[in-house]
Design a protein around this motif. Structure first.
Motif, mmCIF file in Angstrom:
data_model
loop_
_atom_site.group_PDB
_atom_site.id
_atom_site.type_symbol
_atom_site.label_atom_id
_atom_site.label_comp_id
_atom_site.label_asym_id
_atom_site.label_seq_id
_atom_site.Cartn_x
_atom_site.Cartn_y
_atom_site.Cartn_z
ATOM 1 N N VAL A 250 0.840 -1.200 0.000
ATOM 2 C CA VAL A 250 0.000 0.000 0.000
ATOM 3 C C VAL A 250 0.872 1.245 0.000
ATOM 4 C CG1 VAL A 250 -1.658 1.344 1.357
ATOM 5 C CG2 VAL A 250 -1.958 -1.127 1.111
ATOM 6 N N TYR A 251 1.866 1.249 0.888
ATOM 7 C CA TYR A 251 2.776 2.395 0.954
ATOM 8 C C TYR A 251 3.720 2.413 -0.237
ATOM 9 C CZ TYR A 251 5.621 6.001 3.248
ATOM 10 O OH TYR A 251 6.267 7.166 3.563
ATOM 11 N N GLY A 252 4.198 1.230 -0.615
ATOM 12 C CA GLY A 252 5.105 1.152 -1.758
ATOM 13 C C GLY A 252 4.454 1.662 -3.034
ATOM 14 N N SER A 253 3.174 1.363 -3.232
ATOM 15 C CA SER A 253 2.451 1.842 -4.414
ATOM 16 C C SER A 253 2.323 3.365 -4.397
ATOM 17 C CB SER A 253 1.063 1.199 -4.473
ATOM 18 O OG SER A 253 1.163 -0.208 -4.563
ATOM 19 N N PHE A 254 2.067 3.900 -3.209
ATOM 20 C CA PHE A 254 2.010 5.353 -3.056
ATOM 21 C C PHE A 254 3.352 5.981 -3.432
ATOM 22 C CE2 PHE A 254 2.729 9.101 -0.351
ATOM 23 C CZ PHE A 254 1.673 9.908 -0.747
ATOM 24 N N CYS A 255 4.428 5.346 -2.987
ATOM 25 C CA CYS A 255 5.777 5.838 -3.308
ATOM 26 C C CYS A 255 6.073 5.710 -4.799
ATOM 27 C CB CYS A 255 6.825 5.066 -2.502
ATOM 28 S SG CYS A 255 6.779 5.389 -0.727
ATOM 29 N N LEU A 256 5.591 4.643 -5.405
ATOM 30 C CA LEU A 256 5.800 4.437 -6.837
ATOM 31 C C LEU A 256 5.115 5.533 -7.648
ATOM 32 C CD1 LEU A 256 6.896 2.573 -9.080
ATOM 33 C CD2 LEU A 256 4.709 1.342 -8.989
ATOM 34 N N ILE A 257 3.924 5.907 -7.221
ATOM 35 C CA ILE A 257 3.177 6.952 -7.924
ATOM 36 C C ILE A 257 3.825 8.319 -7.728
ATOM 37 C CG2 ILE A 257 0.976 8.197 -7.988
ATOM 38 C CD1 ILE A 257 -0.383 5.547 -7.200
ATOM 39 N N ASN A 258 4.286 8.599 -6.499
ATOM 40 C CA ASN A 258 4.789 9.939 -6.184
ATOM 41 C C ASN A 258 6.286 10.111 -6.408
ATOM 42 O OD1 ASN A 258 2.521 11.639 -4.614
ATOM 43 N ND2 ASN A 258 2.237 9.472 -4.177
ATOM 44 N N ARG A 259 7.035 9.020 -6.310
ATOM 45 C CA ARG A 259 8.493 9.148 -6.470
ATOM 46 C C ARG A 259 9.065 8.221 -7.529
ATOM 47 N NH1 ARG A 259 11.486 8.963 -0.757
ATOM 48 N NH2 ARG A 259 13.208 8.755 -2.240
ATOM 49 N N GLY A 260 8.227 7.353 -8.060
ATOM 50 C CA GLY A 260 8.696 6.439 -9.089
ATOM 51 C C GLY A 260 9.553 5.323 -8.558
ATOM 52 N N ASP A 261 9.457 5.044 -7.249
ATOM 53 C CA ASP A 261 10.285 4.006 -6.623
ATOM 54 C C ASP A 261 9.455 3.263 -5.584
ATOM 55 O OD1 ASP A 261 12.202 2.377 -5.516
ATOM 56 O OD2 ASP A 261 13.613 3.985 -5.038
ATOM 57 N N PHE A 262 9.140 2.011 -5.871
ATOM 58 C CA PHE A 262 8.343 1.191 -4.963
ATOM 59 C C PHE A 262 9.059 0.952 -3.640
ATOM 60 C CE2 PHE A 262 6.807 -2.974 -3.418
ATOM 61 C CZ PHE A 262 5.432 -2.730 -3.390
ATOM 62 N N LEU A 263 10.384 0.914 -3.682
ATOM 63 C CA LEU A 263 11.204 0.633 -2.485
ATOM 64 C C LEU A 263 11.828 1.901 -1.905
ATOM 65 C CD1 LEU A 263 13.003 -2.623 -3.710
ATOM 66 C CD2 LEU A 263 10.975 -2.449 -2.276
ATOM 67 N N ALA A 264 11.238 3.042 -2.173
ATOM 68 C CA ALA A 264 11.794 4.318 -1.710
ATOM 69 C C ALA A 264 12.022 4.378 -0.194
ATOM 70 C CB ALA A 264 10.895 5.466 -2.153
ATOM 71 N N PRO A 265 11.085 3.848 0.649
ATOM 72 C CA PRO A 265 11.342 3.908 2.100
ATOM 73 C C PRO A 265 12.618 3.183 2.507
ATOM 74 C CG PRO A 265 9.031 3.456 1.682
ATOM 75 C CD PRO A 265 9.725 3.361 0.361
ATOM 76 N N PHE A 266 12.922 2.071 1.840
ATOM 77 C CA PHE A 266 14.168 1.364 2.143
ATOM 78 C C PHE A 266 15.370 2.172 1.668
ATOM 79 C CE2 PHE A 266 11.045 -2.087 2.083
ATOM 80 C CZ PHE A 266 11.400 -2.779 3.232
ATOM 81 N N GLN A 267 15.236 2.829 0.508
ATOM 82 C CA GLN A 267 16.333 3.639 -0.012
ATOM 83 C C GLN A 267 16.621 4.813 0.925
ATOM 84 O OE1 GLN A 267 17.987 2.546 -2.517
ATOM 85 N NE2 GLN A 267 16.539 1.042 -3.335
ATOM 86 N N ASP A 268 15.565 5.388 1.484
ATOM 87 C CA ASP A 268 15.745 6.549 2.359
ATOM 88 C C ASP A 268 16.449 6.189 3.662
ATOM 89 O OD1 ASP A 268 14.571 8.092 0.480
ATOM 90 O OD2 ASP A 268 12.696 8.452 1.559
ATOM 91 N N GLN A 269 16.282 4.953 4.100
ATOM 92 C CA GLN A 269 16.943 4.544 5.333
ATOM 93 C C GLN A 269 18.466 4.574 5.203
ATOM 94 O OE1 GLN A 269 15.365 1.022 7.280
ATOM 95 N NE2 GLN A 269 13.318 1.440 6.487
ATOM 96 N N LYS A 270 18.955 4.488 3.969
ATOM 97 C CA LYS A 270 20.409 4.569 3.759
ATOM 98 C C LYS A 270 20.935 5.944 4.128
ATOM 99 C CE LYS A 270 20.420 1.154 0.004
ATOM 100 N NZ LYS A 270 20.728 0.902 -1.439
#
Length: 457
Positions: A250-270
């Motif tokens: 659910v969150y990953g899809s939101f990120c995909l729509i808004n940032r183009g990255d389904f795994l954006a939350p994991f990327q941000d943790q870096k």
């Protein structure tokens, strides 16, 4: 309401009073904590605190921003969604205040819920009381009251534990539906997808493997027969996996729509400086709060005790191992590295000593068999273990590990089962008493630091 019900209602109030006492004392020592906690707006600082060393709201500020304007980052959406839906805050200060108000309400309810669940699980009021007290007055409990996700996540976790209890006699399909819903919400509250999937899979593997060893000892039963005996656990694990994946999706899809990255939350943790590495010095110093070091060791100690007891129960033979006789050993839990070193030293020194009376007691303990197939017992152990592994191998210090372990109920349910079924009654609760005493002092210090905008864990 009979006398027993009055007692069961009064005990959680006593537990909350213990937390309240530490809070009041900390605020008396530093009145700024009182003003900050009750102020609906950010207090003026003559010299504003600077990151990364100090911050007024810390992570609550990020959640407050999400409550006002939803976006995709490393912070998960359910907590800010609740505040946004209920209160419609207009600025960061309003949102942060509402987070605090709702967190206090959920945490107060959570103490009663956890005591009720522990009492069902252990069937021993004294043990349930002490463990919920330890859960409520440890320094990481502060996060459940100052607006962090711990308040919501802890309450959802308590309900998750309740549904998974072996003693809970409800229809399996209803159980699976409730667990699906709760796991879905947990996966939307915090970044725990990996932890949930690992814990459930490791739990299933442990239960099946223990059964395999038992069947192997009795010279009967194939692996397929064993698997067929655990169809419910398999369904439960698949259910948890699907629910956790859907929750993140659910969150990953939101990120995909808004940032183009389904795994954006994991990327941000870096961006938080996480990277694979081995820092052996963390075995002796957390480079953060002392309770982070306790959080690294204590889950593994519980797992070690469980494995020893499983071995004894399966193979029904004595093994040489050291059992401390002095109660002074409990003091070493304050600094676990020394406890482990001294235990290994004594184990090697007295390796020929067999404690046949204690081992015989464990062999005759039918509850050991009960724990072998106790899903929530193993899940709780592994849930804490995987947090330890992730933090140890991805950070150069044990920042926040204490929060992941001691601010949530999973570690305490595992300890409770260990005390209830694996440790003889005559060993008492000395270690828990020491933990509570040290925790209360540390909680007072936490409230003092809270008023100074210092790092809390």
């Amino acid at each position: 309401m009979n006398k027993k019900k009055y007692v069961l209602f009064a005990l959680p109030l006593i537990i909350f009073s213990g937390f309240l006492f530490c809070t009041i004392l900390g605020m008396l020592l530093n009145p700024e904590s009182f003003y900050k906690f009750f102020s609906p707006t950010q207090l003026y600082r003559a010299i504003p605190p600077q990151l990364p060393h100090r911050s007024y709201y810390w992570d609550v500020e990020h959640y407050a921003a999400l409550a006002i304007n939803p976006s995709c980052n490393a912070f998960y959406p359910l907590w800010p969604f609740i505040i946004r839906s209920l209160f419609h805050p207009q600025n960061i200060e309003q949102a942060a205040h509402y987070f605090l108000v709702v967190a206090n309400f959920l945490s107060f309810i959570g103490i009663f819920a956890l005591f009720w669940v522990f009492n069902i699980a252990f069937k021993r009021v004294s043990l349930a009381f002490l463990l919920v007290l330890a859960y409520s007055v440890n320094p990481m409990a502060i996060f459940r009251f100052i607006g962090y996700t711990e308040s919501l996540f802890a309450l959802l976790s308590t309900l998750f534990i309740w549904v998974c209890l072996p003693r809970l006699k409800i229809n399996q399909n209803i159980k699976l539906c409730l667990i699906f819903m709760l796991t879905f919400l947990l996966a939307l509250t915090r970044p725990v997808l990996i932890q949930i999937c690992f814990s459930s899979l490791a739990t299933l593997g442990t239960i099946v493997y223990i059964q395999y060893l038992q069947e192997k000892q009795s010279l009967g039963g194939s692996i397929f027969t064993i698997i067929s005996q655990h169809l419910y656990e398999i369904k439960l694990t698949i259910n948890i996996w699907i629910s956790a994946l859907l929750g993140y999706s659910v969150y990953g899809s939101f990120c995909l729509i808004n940032r183009g990255d389904f795994l954006a939350p994991f990327q941000d943790q870096k961006l938080w400086g996480k990277s694979l590495g081995l820092h052996l010095e963390l075995l002796f110093t957390p480079k953060s709060l002392l309770f982070d070091l306790l959080a690294l060791y204590l889950p593994f100690i519980v797992l070690f005790l469980a494995i020893i007891c499983v071995y004894l129960e399966i193979y029904q033979k004595s093994i040489p191992f050291f059992i401390p006789q002095s109660r002074l050993w409990n003091i070493l839990f304050i600094y676990p590295p020394l406890l482990v070193i001294l235990y290994i030293f004594n184990l090697l020194k007295y390796h020929k000593v067999r404690h046949d009376e204690y081992i015989k007691q464990l062999m005759n303990n039918n509850y050991v068999s009960f724990l072998n197939e106790n899903y929530i017992f193993w899940f709780s152990i592994y849930f804490t273990i995987i947090h330890c592994i992730i933090v140890f191998f991805t950070q150069d210090r044990l920042f926040s590990l204490g929060r992941f372990i001691f601010a949530l109920p999973f570690f305490f349910i595992a300890v409770g089962y260990t005390y209830r079924y694996l440790i003889p009654k005559n060993k008492g609760y000395d270690a828990i008493f020491i933990f509570i005493f040290v925790s209360a002092i540390a909680l007072i210090e936490q409230w003092y630091n809270y008023g100074q905008d210092k790092w809390l864990g």
